[in-house]
Motif scaffolding. Structure first.
Motif, PDB file in Angstrom:
ATOM      1  N   TYR A  76       0.794  -1.230   0.000  1.00 51.81           N
ATOM      2  CA  TYR A  76       0.000   0.000   0.000  1.00 51.81           C
ATOM      3  C   TYR A  76       0.829   1.286   0.000  1.00 51.81           C
ATOM      4  N   PHE A  77       2.130   1.183   0.247  1.00 55.07           N
ATOM      5  CA  PHE A  77       2.912   2.411   0.370  1.00 55.07           C
ATOM      6  C   PHE A  77       4.152   2.465  -0.521  1.00 55.07           C
ATOM      7  N   SER A  78       4.631   1.332  -1.007  1.00 52.67           N
ATOM      8  CA  SER A  78       5.874   1.336  -1.776  1.00 52.67           C
ATOM      9  C   SER A  78       5.644   1.789  -3.211  1.00 52.67           C
ATOM     10  N   ALA A  79       6.416   2.752  -3.659  1.00 50.77           N
ATOM     11  CA  ALA A  79       6.328   3.198  -5.052  1.00 50.77           C
ATOM     12  C   ALA A  79       6.727   2.082  -6.000  1.00 50.77           C
ATOM     13  N   ASP A  80       7.711   1.282  -5.601  1.00 49.99           N
ATOM     14  CA  ASP A  80       8.189   0.201  -6.462  1.00 49.99           C
ATOM     15  C   ASP A  80       7.136  -0.880  -6.666  1.00 49.99           C
TER      16      ASP A  80
END
Length: 393
Positions: A32-36
């Motif tokens: 839910y939070f990682s750009a990758d």
């Protein structure tokens, strides 16, 4: 300190369960939070980094341990019930978990109740496993173990089977093939598959025999260590031979670090033989060591491990709510966090996300915030064992 309960619990088992729960939360925070996470799969060796790959790898332990120890917990319940009563208990809880998967948990993941899209995730398979275990307990122990070993060691022979018929393909997608398919105006995303998960839970069930009062702790630790080391050794041998046990062989990469990553890049959907060996093996070794552990961290993991369903549901809602605010704070709309299929498959969130360092920081904040809730709920359960509904959550 941990408050005593009226029923004896195995602290090392609760500790392991609690530990994998917080690792699971790390994986979901990454989702839910990682750009990758919106750009590539963490095990894609052409794009990933060591930090991202190993972050994903350590979370591989969650589902196998969760299912395996669910069997062990069922064994402990069976010590207080006859076989018919245990079977009914397993079926009721299995059906309850399936209902929870497609209601309470579905809304937590997606913030919508759209039954035209159904995702079959870990709680659904845990429910299915409990229902199957209700049948396995009636079989002779040796026959059950033989069936489970054949299922776990032999299911990768099915990797190349791809039925062409519409109905058979639909059924096979639930049994042994990760799929996103449309059938009868409904989109099905089959992630956690029946084979081989249903063969994992009976192994955990019979592990419970090692924790009977008549078993000497030294003997139990020795057996756990031997079985765990044996599984790790078998993993290393089979993986090195590169012949069988996982649909994706490892290969030499441009650097030693990436070659090691390729070696440990095992398949989870469905869980390959090698995946199960390298997750359950170290987990058994962990159990052999954890019996002697003490301290504040140990106690806190035990608390979380005693309320796994509570932790599971609450942590998804908390992660998704925080992600919604994070999206709004970075220029996205709240409606962008209302998800159709899966978070990193949402085109509306293109460009959203944070660094891996930020993911770890958010994860730590979430765990620190969840622990007091888990502790309070655990204390409430201990004081209100007369409330039957608490056993379902």
């Amino acid at each position: 300190m941990i408050k005593p309960t009226t029923r004896k619990r195995i602290a090392s088992i609760d500790m392991l369960r609690g530990l994998v729960m917080i690792l699971m939360a790390l994986d979901h925070v990454r989702d839910y939070f990682s750009a990758d996470a919106f750009l590539f799969e963490p095990n894609d060796l052409t794009q990933t980094s060591g930090a991202i790959f190993w972050t994903r790898f350590i979370t591989h332990y969650c589902a196998p341990v969760f299912v395996f120890l669910a069997g062990t917990s069922a064994f402990f319940v069976g010590q207080r019930r006859d076989k018919n009563s245990l079977a009914k208990w397993l079926i009721k809880r299995g059906l309850w978990l399936i209902i929870v998967e497609f209601t309470i948990i579905k809304f937590a993941w997606f913030f919508k109740m759209d039954f035209s899209i159904l995702q079959f995730l870990v709680i659904w398979i845990l429910g299915i496993c409990m229902i199957f275990l209700a049948g396995f307990i009636y079989l002779p122990r040796k026959l059950t173990l033989a069936i489970c070993f054949i299922g776990i060691f032999g299911h990768n022979l099915l990797d190349g089977f791809n039925p062409t018929g519409e109905i058979t393909s639909f059924i096979w997608s639930f049994l042994h093939q990760f799929s996103i398919m449309e059938y009868g105006n409904i989109t099905y995303m089959t992630v956690y598959l029946i084979i081989p998960w249903i063969f994992v839970i009976p192994l955990g069930y019979y592990l419970g025999e090692l924790y009977l009062p008549k078993i000497e702790p030294l003997f139990r630790r020795k057996k756990l260590r031997q079985w765990g080391l044996g599984m790790v050794l078998l993993f290393l041998i089979l993986r090195f031979l590169n012949i069988y046990g996982d649909p994706v062989p490892w290969s030499t990469q441009n650097s030693l670090g990436f070659t090691v990553m390729s070696f440990f890049n095992v398949s989870k959907y469905p869980p390959s033989l090698l995946y199960l060996l390298i997750t359950l093996g170290p987990s058994l070794i962990f159990l052999s060591l954890a019996e002697k552990w003490k301290g504040s961290f140990f106690d806190k993991m035990v608390v979380i491990g005693r309320v796994p369903m509570f932790f599971y549901v609450i942590h998804i809602y908390l992660i998704h709510i925080l992600a919604l605010f994070a999206a709004m704070a970075t220029g996205f709309k709240a409606s962008d966090m209302v998800i159709d299929l899966w978070i990193n498959m949402s085109p509306e969130l293109t460009g959203y996300g944070f660094s891996l360092g930020a993911v770890y920081l958010i994860w730590l904040v979430i765990i620190l915030g969840l622990y007091p809730l888990c502790n309070s709920y655990n204390n409430y359960k201990n004081k209100h064992r007369d409330k039957w509904w608490l056993s379902y959550f």
